[in-house]
Design a protein around this motif. Structure first.
Motif, PDB file in Angstrom:
ATOM      1  N   ARG A 263     -43.687  23.274 -28.279  1.00 38.60           N
ATOM      2  CA  ARG A 263     -42.352  22.924 -28.757  1.00 38.60           C
ATOM      3  C   ARG A 263     -41.713  21.882 -27.854  1.00 38.60           C
ATOM      4  NH1 ARG A 263     -42.142  28.394 -29.818  1.00 38.60           N
ATOM      5  NH2 ARG A 263     -40.933  28.837 -27.963  1.00 38.60           N
ATOM      6  N   GLU A 264     -41.969  21.977 -26.552  1.00 38.21           N
ATOM      7  CA  GLU A 264     -41.398  20.999 -25.634  1.00 38.21           C
ATOM      8  C   GLU A 264     -41.951  19.610 -25.927  1.00 38.21           C
ATOM      9  OE1 GLU A 264     -42.173  22.336 -21.689  1.00 38.21           O
ATOM     10  OE2 GLU A 264     -40.879  24.081 -21.880  1.00 38.21           O
ATOM     11  N   ASP A 265     -43.221  19.546 -26.375  1.00 39.48           N
ATOM     12  CA  ASP A 265     -43.837  18.261 -26.655  1.00 39.48           C
ATOM     13  C   ASP A 265     -43.143  17.549 -27.803  1.00 39.48           C
ATOM     14  OD1 ASP A 265     -45.626  18.742 -24.630  1.00 39.48           O
ATOM     15  OD2 ASP A 265     -47.263  19.358 -25.949  1.00 39.48           O
ATOM     16  N   ASP A 266     -42.825  18.283 -28.888  1.00 36.74           N
ATOM     17  CA  ASP A 266     -42.182  17.630 -30.025  1.00 36.74           C
ATOM     18  C   ASP A 266     -40.663  17.789 -29.999  1.00 36.74           C
ATOM     19  OD1 ASP A 266     -41.848  20.254 -30.839  1.00 36.74           O
ATOM     20  OD2 ASP A 266     -43.160  20.105 -32.575  1.00 36.74           O
ATOM     21  N   GLY A 267     -40.138  18.591 -29.093  1.00 38.47           N
ATOM     22  CA  GLY A 267     -38.701  18.748 -28.936  1.00 38.47           C
ATOM     23  C   GLY A 267     -38.017  19.534 -30.038  1.00 38.47           C
ATOM     24  N   LEU A 268     -38.775  20.229 -30.886  1.00 37.01           N
ATOM     25  CA  LEU A 268     -38.198  20.973 -31.994  1.00 37.01           C
ATOM     26  C   LEU A 268     -38.096  22.453 -31.662  1.00 37.01           C
ATOM     27  CD1 LEU A 268     -40.060  19.274 -34.979  1.00 37.01           C
ATOM     28  CD2 LEU A 268     -37.768  18.799 -34.102  1.00 37.01           C
ATOM     29  N   PRO A 269     -37.086  23.129 -32.220  1.00 38.58           N
ATOM     30  CA  PRO A 269     -36.923  24.564 -31.964  1.00 38.58           C
ATOM     31  C   PRO A 269     -37.957  25.383 -32.725  1.00 38.58           C
ATOM     32  CG  PRO A 269     -35.267  23.815 -33.512  1.00 38.58           C
ATOM     33  CD  PRO A 269     -36.010  22.591 -33.044  1.00 38.58           C
ATOM     34  N   SER A 270     -38.185  26.607 -32.275  1.00 36.72           N
ATOM     35  CA  SER A 270     -39.093  27.511 -32.974  1.00 36.72           C
ATOM     36  C   SER A 270     -38.414  28.026 -34.240  1.00 36.72           C
ATOM     37  CB  SER A 270     -39.450  28.699 -32.071  1.00 36.72           C
ATOM     38  OG  SER A 270     -38.308  29.526 -31.913  1.00 36.72           O
ATOM     39  N   ALA A 271     -39.176  28.666 -35.101  1.00 29.56           N
ATOM     40  CA  ALA A 271     -38.630  29.226 -36.336  1.00 29.56           C
ATOM     41  C   ALA A 271     -37.544  30.256 -36.040  1.00 29.56           C
ATOM     42  CB  ALA A 271     -39.752  29.847 -37.167  1.00 29.56           C
ATOM     43  N   MET A 272     -37.754  31.126 -35.063  1.00 34.60           N
ATOM     44  CA  MET A 272     -36.754  32.138 -34.720  1.00 34.60           C
ATOM     45  C   MET A 272     -35.469  31.493 -34.190  1.00 34.60           C
ATOM     46  SD  MET A 272     -37.684  35.018 -35.719  1.00 34.60           S
ATOM     47  CE  MET A 272     -36.332  35.923 -35.034  1.00 34.60           C
ATOM     48  N   GLU A 273     -35.603  30.441 -33.424  1.00 34.45           N
ATOM     49  CA  GLU A 273     -34.416  29.739 -32.926  1.00 34.45           C
ATOM     50  C   GLU A 273     -33.639  29.116 -34.079  1.00 34.45           C
ATOM     51  OE1 GLU A 273     -36.050  28.468 -28.488  1.00 34.45           O
ATOM     52  OE2 GLU A 273     -36.520  27.199 -30.209  1.00 34.45           O
ATOM     53  N   VAL A 274     -34.356  28.586 -35.073  1.00 32.02           N
ATOM     54  CA  VAL A 274     -33.717  28.005 -36.249  1.00 32.02           C
ATOM     55  C   VAL A 274     -32.976  29.092 -37.030  1.00 32.02           C
ATOM     56  CG1 VAL A 274     -34.147  26.907 -38.491  1.00 32.02           C
ATOM     57  CG2 VAL A 274     -35.298  26.061 -36.444  1.00 32.02           C
ATOM     58  N   LEU A 275     -33.625  30.249 -37.239  1.00 30.50           N
ATOM     59  CA  LEU A 275     -32.994  31.355 -37.976  1.00 30.50           C
ATOM     60  C   LEU A 275     -31.712  31.814 -37.291  1.00 30.50           C
ATOM     61  CD1 LEU A 275     -36.101  33.527 -38.881  1.00 30.50           C
ATOM     62  CD2 LEU A 275     -34.624  32.343 -40.464  1.00 30.50           C
ATOM     63  N   ARG A 276     -31.785  32.071 -36.006  1.00 29.91           N
ATOM     64  CA  ARG A 276     -30.605  32.531 -35.267  1.00 29.91           C
ATOM     65  C   ARG A 276     -29.486  31.499 -35.305  1.00 29.91           C
ATOM     66  NH1 ARG A 276     -34.641  34.083 -31.136  1.00 29.91           N
ATOM     67  NH2 ARG A 276     -35.151  36.239 -31.577  1.00 29.91           N
TER      68      ARG A 276
ATOM     69  N   GLN B 102     -34.867  24.951 -45.047  1.00 27.12           N
ATOM     70  CA  GLN B 102     -34.035  25.471 -46.124  1.00 27.12           C
ATOM     71  C   GLN B 102     -34.077  26.993 -46.060  1.00 27.12           C
ATOM     72  OE1 GLN B 102     -35.135  24.111 -50.027  1.00 27.12           O
ATOM     73  NE2 GLN B 102     -33.014  24.167 -50.676  1.00 27.12           N
ATOM     74  N   LEU B 103     -32.894  27.615 -46.027  1.00 27.66           N
ATOM     75  CA  LEU B 103     -32.794  29.059 -45.900  1.00 27.66           C
ATOM     76  C   LEU B 103     -31.855  29.617 -46.959  1.00 27.66           C
ATOM     77  CD1 LEU B 103     -32.782  27.759 -42.805  1.00 27.66           C
ATOM     78  CD2 LEU B 103     -32.572  30.130 -42.215  1.00 27.66           C
ATOM     79  N   ARG B 104     -32.030  30.883 -47.261  1.00 26.68           N
ATOM     80  CA  ARG B 104     -31.071  31.631 -48.065  1.00 26.68           C
ATOM     81  C   ARG B 104     -30.569  32.760 -47.174  1.00 26.68           C
ATOM     82  NH1 ARG B 104     -32.018  33.006 -54.213  1.00 26.68           N
ATOM     83  NH2 ARG B 104     -31.896  30.747 -54.194  1.00 26.68           N
ATOM     84  N   ILE B 105     -29.258  32.799 -46.971  1.00 27.74           N
ATOM     85  CA  ILE B 105     -28.643  33.769 -46.060  1.00 27.74           C
ATOM     86  C   ILE B 105     -27.673  34.647 -46.841  1.00 27.74           C
ATOM     87  CG2 ILE B 105     -27.202  34.041 -44.008  1.00 27.74           C
ATOM     88  CD1 ILE B 105     -28.302  31.392 -42.991  1.00 27.74           C
ATOM     89  N   GLU B 106     -27.770  35.958 -46.606  1.00 29.57           N
ATOM     90  CA  GLU B 106     -26.886  36.924 -47.255  1.00 29.57           C
ATOM     91  C   GLU B 106     -25.690  37.171 -46.343  1.00 29.57           C
ATOM     92  OE1 GLU B 106     -27.906  37.577 -50.385  1.00 29.57           O
ATOM     93  OE2 GLU B 106     -29.644  36.372 -49.790  1.00 29.57           O
TER      94      GLU B 106
ATOM     95  N   PHE C  48     -36.770  31.556 -46.225  1.00 28.92           N
ATOM     96  CA  PHE C  48     -36.851  30.610 -45.126  1.00 28.92           C
ATOM     97  C   PHE C  48     -38.068  29.731 -45.347  1.00 28.92           C
ATOM     98  CE2 PHE C  48     -38.718  29.879 -40.857  1.00 28.92           C
ATOM     99  CZ  PHE C  48     -37.677  29.186 -40.273  1.00 28.92           C
ATOM    100  N   GLU C  49     -37.872  28.408 -45.366  1.00 30.67           N
ATOM    101  CA  GLU C  49     -39.030  27.523 -45.462  1.00 30.67           C
ATOM    102  C   GLU C  49     -38.731  26.166 -44.850  1.00 30.67           C
ATOM    103  OE1 GLU C  49     -39.827  25.375 -49.486  1.00 30.67           O
ATOM    104  OE2 GLU C  49     -38.964  27.330 -49.977  1.00 30.67           O
ATOM    105  N   ARG C  50     -39.791  25.547 -44.387  1.00 32.54           N
ATOM    106  CA  ARG C  50     -39.672  24.215 -43.812  1.00 32.54           C
ATOM    107  C   ARG C  50     -39.796  23.211 -44.947  1.00 32.54           C
ATOM    108  NH1 ARG C  50     -41.309  23.059 -38.033  1.00 32.54           N
ATOM    109  NH2 ARG C  50     -40.341  21.042 -37.807  1.00 32.54           N
TER     110      ARG C  50
END
Length: 145
Positions: free
Chosen positions: A55-68, A96-100, A88-90
């Motif tokens: 993740r550090e190489d591409d600088g993008l957050p993990s899936a869990m970080e995105v969800l939170r 793109q997420l659906r949140i209740e 939840f999908e990339r």
């Protein structure tokens, strides 16, 4: 006359000194308390470190970080608590997420009003848009679509 209690104390101290020489009373060297890392803990730590480096190489957050982050950002914007992420999908443009969301709390809880929000995020996990798709009572089952 010999003081028996003094001899008993001396014998006890001699035994303690003998055990100290063997390292049995030292928690660092005692065979009963010495701990070595388990293989599972080592593998888990190694995998986590590898994923973190990726993740550090591409600088993008993990899936869990995105969800939170998505739940927190949506809650802050609409002023209501996000209860769960139902999809939840990339995508090409990010995530793109659906949140209740709990929109109106009622008693009994099965009568509370919830809403389903579609949330769009950029690749870094920053919210770029959202919209409410539907409102429903917690106790009602979905009808077949």
């Amino acid at each position: 006359m010999v003081d028996k209690d003094a001899n008993d104390d001396k014998d006890a101290n001699d035994d303690k000194d003998a055990n100290d020489d063997k390292g049995e009373n030292d928690p660092k060297t005692s065979p009963r308390t010495a701990k070595t890392p388990s293989r599972t803990a080592t593998k888990t730590t190694t995998r986590a470190a590898t994923k973190s480096r990726e993740r550090e190489d591409d600088g993008l957050p993990s899936a869990m970080e995105v969800l939170r982050g998505a739940r927190a950002q949506l809650s802050e914007l609409i002023g209501m608590p996000a209860e769960s992420v139902s999809s939840f999908e990339r995508s090409e443009d990010g995530w793109q997420l659906r949140i209740e969301v709990l929109e109106l709390s009622r008693v009994p809880d099965t009568m509370s009003l919830l809403a389903s929000y579609e949330v769009e995020l950029d690749p870094r996990g920053e919210l770029t848009g959202y919209r409410r798709l539907r409102r429903y009572e917690r106790g009602r089952a979905d009808k077949g679509n």
